[in-house]
Write a protein that holds these residues in place. Structure first.
Motif, PDB file in Angstrom:
ATOM      1  N   LYS A   1      76.470   0.485  -0.848  1.00 13.71           N
ATOM      2  CA  LYS A   1      76.484   0.949  -2.058  1.00 13.71           C
ATOM      3  C   LYS A   1      77.729   1.899  -2.245  1.00 13.71           C
ATOM      4  N   VAL A   2      78.378   1.498  -3.262  1.00  8.86           N
ATOM      5  CA  VAL A   2      79.781   2.468  -3.308  1.00  8.86           C
ATOM      6  C   VAL A   2      79.688   3.651  -4.078  1.00  8.86           C
ATOM      7  N   VAL A   3      80.164   4.728  -3.383  1.00 13.62           N
ATOM      8  CA  VAL A   3      80.266   5.829  -3.816  1.00 13.62           C
ATOM      9  C   VAL A   3      81.481   6.499  -4.587  1.00 13.62           C
ATOM     10  N   ASP A   4      82.625   6.110  -4.149  1.00 11.31           N
ATOM     11  CA  ASP A   4      83.720   5.762  -4.754  1.00 11.31           C
ATOM     12  C   ASP A   4      85.088   4.899  -4.340  1.00 11.31           C
ATOM     13  N   GLY A   5      86.076   4.960  -4.614  1.00 11.17           N
ATOM     14  CA  GLY A   5      87.061   3.952  -4.114  1.00 11.17           C
ATOM     15  C   GLY A   5      87.239   3.621  -2.783  1.00 11.17           C
ATOM     16  N   ASP A   6      86.882   4.695  -1.943  1.00 10.05           N
ATOM     17  CA  ASP A   6      87.074   4.629  -0.355  1.00 10.05           C
ATOM     18  C   ASP A   6      86.046   4.957   0.114  1.00 10.05           C
ATOM     19  N   SER A   7      84.708   5.099  -0.372  1.00  3.91           N
ATOM     20  CA  SER A   7      83.688   5.812   0.288  1.00  3.91           C
ATOM     21  C   SER A   7      82.239   4.921   0.037  1.00  3.91           C
ATOM     22  N   LEU A   8      81.667   4.545   0.824  1.00  4.70           N
ATOM     23  CA  LEU A   8      80.354   3.753   0.568  1.00  4.70           C
ATOM     24  C   LEU A   8      79.171   4.084   1.680  1.00  4.70           C
ATOM     25  N   SER A   9      78.015   3.732   1.271  1.00  7.24           N
ATOM     26  CA  SER A   9      76.754   3.791   2.109  1.00  7.24           C
ATOM     27  C   SER A   9      76.507   2.425   2.596  1.00  7.24           C
ATOM     28  N   VAL A  10      76.398   2.245   3.803  1.00  2.00           N
ATOM     29  CA  VAL A  10      75.772   1.056   4.437  1.00  2.00           C
ATOM     30  C   VAL A  10      74.352   1.176   4.745  1.00  2.00           C
ATOM     31  N   SER A  11      73.607   0.818   4.046  1.00  2.00           N
ATOM     32  CA  SER A  11      72.056   0.944   4.323  1.00  2.00           C
ATOM     33  C   SER A  11      71.701   2.426   4.861  1.00  2.00           C
ATOM     34  N   GLY A  12      72.344   3.486   3.829  1.00  2.00           N
ATOM     35  CA  GLY A  12      71.977   4.874   4.290  1.00  2.00           C
ATOM     36  C   GLY A  12      72.953   5.638   5.042  1.00  2.00           C
ATOM     37  N   ILE A  13      73.901   4.733   5.885  1.00  2.00           N
ATOM     38  CA  ILE A  13      75.024   5.641   6.448  1.00  2.00           C
ATOM     39  C   ILE A  13      76.168   5.774   5.869  1.00  2.00           C
ATOM     40  N   SER A  14      76.796   6.894   5.706  1.00  2.00           N
ATOM     41  CA  SER A  14      77.850   7.371   4.877  1.00  2.00           C
ATOM     42  C   SER A  14      79.042   6.677   5.911  1.00  2.00           C
ATOM     43  N   VAL A  15      79.993   5.932   5.027  1.00  2.00           N
ATOM     44  CA  VAL A  15      80.927   5.489   5.513  1.00  2.00           C
ATOM     45  C   VAL A  15      82.324   5.616   4.693  1.00  2.00           C
ATOM     46  N   ARG A  16      83.396   5.992   5.573  1.00  2.00           N
ATOM     47  CA  ARG A  16      84.733   6.200   4.762  1.00  2.00           C
ATOM     48  C   ARG A  16      85.711   5.416   5.104  1.00  2.00           C
ATOM     49  N   LEU A  17      86.287   4.539   4.581  1.00  2.00           N
ATOM     50  CA  LEU A  17      87.314   3.414   4.788  1.00  2.00           C
ATOM     51  C   LEU A  17      88.457   4.091   5.425  1.00  2.00           C
ATOM     52  N   PHE A  18      88.622   3.546   6.875  1.00  2.00           N
ATOM     53  CA  PHE A  18      89.698   4.296   7.438  1.00  2.00           C
ATOM     54  C   PHE A  18      91.155   3.868   6.937  1.00  2.00           C
TER      55      PHE A  18
ATOM     56  N   ALA B   1      94.287   1.916  -3.845  1.00  2.00           N
ATOM     57  CA  ALA B   1      93.958   2.919  -2.968  1.00  2.00           C
ATOM     58  C   ALA B   1      95.356   3.011  -2.556  1.00  2.00           C
ATOM     59  N   THR B   2      95.810   4.239  -1.869  1.00  2.00           N
ATOM     60  CA  THR B   2      97.181   4.391  -1.071  1.00  2.00           C
ATOM     61  C   THR B   2      96.917   4.350   0.403  1.00  2.00           C
ATOM     62  N   ALA B   3      97.841   4.108   1.216  1.00  2.00           N
ATOM     63  CA  ALA B   3      97.973   4.427   2.368  1.00  2.00           C
ATOM     64  C   ALA B   3      97.812   5.532   2.989  1.00  2.00           C
ATOM     65  N   PHE B   4      96.705   6.059   3.714  1.00  2.00           N
ATOM     66  CA  PHE B   4      96.572   7.441   4.105  1.00  2.00           C
ATOM     67  C   PHE B   4      97.520   7.701   5.376  1.00  2.00           C
ATOM     68  N   ARG B   5      98.683   7.884   5.134  1.00  2.00           N
ATOM     69  CA  ARG B   5      99.570   8.143   6.144  1.00  2.00           C
ATOM     70  C   ARG B   5      99.440   9.069   7.121  1.00  2.00           C
ATOM     71  N   LYS B   6      98.547  10.058   6.608  1.00  2.00           N
ATOM     72  CA  LYS B   6      98.380  11.452   7.499  1.00  2.00           C
ATOM     73  C   LYS B   6      97.761  10.698   8.886  1.00  2.00           C
ATOM     74  N   TYR B   7      96.803   9.713   8.708  1.00  2.00           N
ATOM     75  CA  TYR B   7      96.063   9.288   9.656  1.00  2.00           C
ATOM     76  C   TYR B   7      96.260   8.033  10.209  1.00  2.00           C
ATOM     77  N   SER B   8      97.170   7.111   9.570  1.00  2.00           N
ATOM     78  CA  SER B   8      97.533   5.873   9.692  1.00  2.00           C
ATOM     79  C   SER B   8      98.554   5.236   9.229  1.00  2.00           C
ATOM     80  N   GLN B   9      99.259   4.431   9.981  1.00  2.00           N
ATOM     81  CA  GLN B   9     100.545   3.679   9.243  1.00  2.00           C
ATOM     82  C   GLN B   9     100.048   2.208   8.942  1.00  2.00           C
ATOM     83  N   ASP B  10      98.728   1.961   9.090  1.00  2.00           N
ATOM     84  CA  ASP B  10      98.310   0.461   8.967  1.00  2.00           C
ATOM     85  C   ASP B  10      98.404  -0.304   7.806  1.00  2.00           C
ATOM     86  N   TYR B  11      98.494   0.511   6.558  1.00  2.00           N
ATOM     87  CA  TYR B  11      98.477  -0.069   5.461  1.00  2.00           C
ATOM     88  C   TYR B  11      99.795   0.244   4.471  1.00  2.00           C
TER      89      TYR B  11
END
Length: 227
Positions: free
Chosen positions: A25-42, A113-123
Motif C-alpha cells: 500500500k503506497v503512502v507517498d512517493g518513497d514510502s509504503l506498507s508491505v502487509s502492514g510493515i512500514s518500508v522506506r525505499l532506500f 524521485a531524486t537520488a538521496f545522496r546523503k545516504y547513497s550514490q546508487d541512483y
C-alpha cells in the motif's frame, strides 16, 4: 493463491538482511506498507505528500503525483523488498522490486524521485539522466524533499529532519579531509559546484562536498559561472 500473497516473509537474523514480500500500500512517493510493515525505499527521496512544485509559473501537487506514479508502477502486484537497515522512525529501509523491476531505480529514472545522496550514490546516474531529459519533477522547479521537510519542521517548531538523520560523512568532515569543492542546488534547480576562491564560495551552503571537479561532474554538477 491470494492467501499466500497476504503472508509476509520476514527474516531478521543478526547480520542478515530482512526480506519482505507481499501486497503493498503506497503512502507517498518513497514510502509504503508491505502487509502492514512500514518500508522506506532506500537511496531515493520523493516529494512529500503535500509538497507542490512550480511548473510554468503554476503550482502543482508533485507529491501526490509521485505517489500516484509509484502506485501505478506497483499496480496490484505483490512486491519483494530486501532490507538494508532501520531508520530513525522504525521503518525498514529497503530496495524493492515488482515483476522483476527495481522500484527504487525506476522512480528515480522516471524523474519522480531524486537520488538521496546523503545516504547513497546508487541512483545518481539515473537522476542525471532524468534531469537531462526533464522527466517528472525535473520538468518543473522544486524544493528538494529533504529541504522541504526541514522547512516544514522548522515552521512547526520541531527539530529539522536534517538534524535527525545524521550523515555518515558531513561536509565539515569532508573539508577537513581535503575535499573542499562545494556542491549546491540553486533556485533554478541547477546543480552547481564552487571551487575555493570563487565568488560566493564562502556563503554557499554545501549539500555535498567533492575532492575533485571530475568527481563533482560525475555526480551531475557543473562548474559555477564566474562573471
Amino acid at each position: 493463491m491470494r492467501s499466500l500473497f497476504l503472508a509476509v516473509a520476514l527474516i531478521a537474523a543478526p547480520g542478515q538482511a530482512q526480506t519482505l514480500s507481499g501486497p503493498a500500500k503506497v503512502v507517498d512517493g518513497d514510502s509504503l506498507s508491505v502487509s502492514g510493515i512500514s518500508v522506506r525505499l532506500f537511496g531515493i527521496d520523493a516529494p512529500e505528500g503535500k509538497q507542490t512544485c512550480n511548473r510554468s509559473g503554476t503550482a502543482w501537487r508533485c507529491g501526490e503525483e509521485a505517489a500516484a506514479q509509484l502506485r501505478g508502477l506497483i499496480g496490484g502486484n505483490p512486491i519483494e523488498c530486501r532490507g538494508r537497515d532501520i531508520d530513525t522512525y522504525g521503518r525498514t529501509l529497503a530496495v524493492c522490486a515488482v515483476a522483476g523491476i527495481e522500484i527504487n531505480r525506476a522512480m528515480v529514472e522516471s524523474g519522480w524521485a531524486t537520488a538521496f545522496r546523503k545516504y547513497s550514490q546508487d541512483y545518481v546516474v539515473e537522476e542525471t539522466r532524468a534531469r537531462a531529459a526533464h522527466r517528472g519533477i525535473w520538468a518543473s522547479e522544486f524544493q528538494l524533499p529533504q529541504d522541504y521537510r526541514a522547512a516544514q519542521s522548522a515552521t512547526q517548531g520541531a527539530a529539522p529532519v536534517a538534524l535527525m538523520q545524521r550523515q555518515i560523512a558531513s561536509p565539515a568532515t569532508q573539508m577537513t579531509s581535503g575535499c573542499a569543492i562545494k556542491g549546491n542546488r540553486n533556485r533554478k534547480g541547477q546543480w552547481i559546484y564552487h571551487l575555493p576562491g570563487m565568488p560566493y564560495y564562502a556563503i554557499t551552503r554545501a549539500e555535498e562536498m567533492f575532492c575533485s571537479e571530475a568527481q563533482a561532474q560525475a555526480a551531475g554538477y557543473r562548474r559555477a559561472i564566474v562573471r
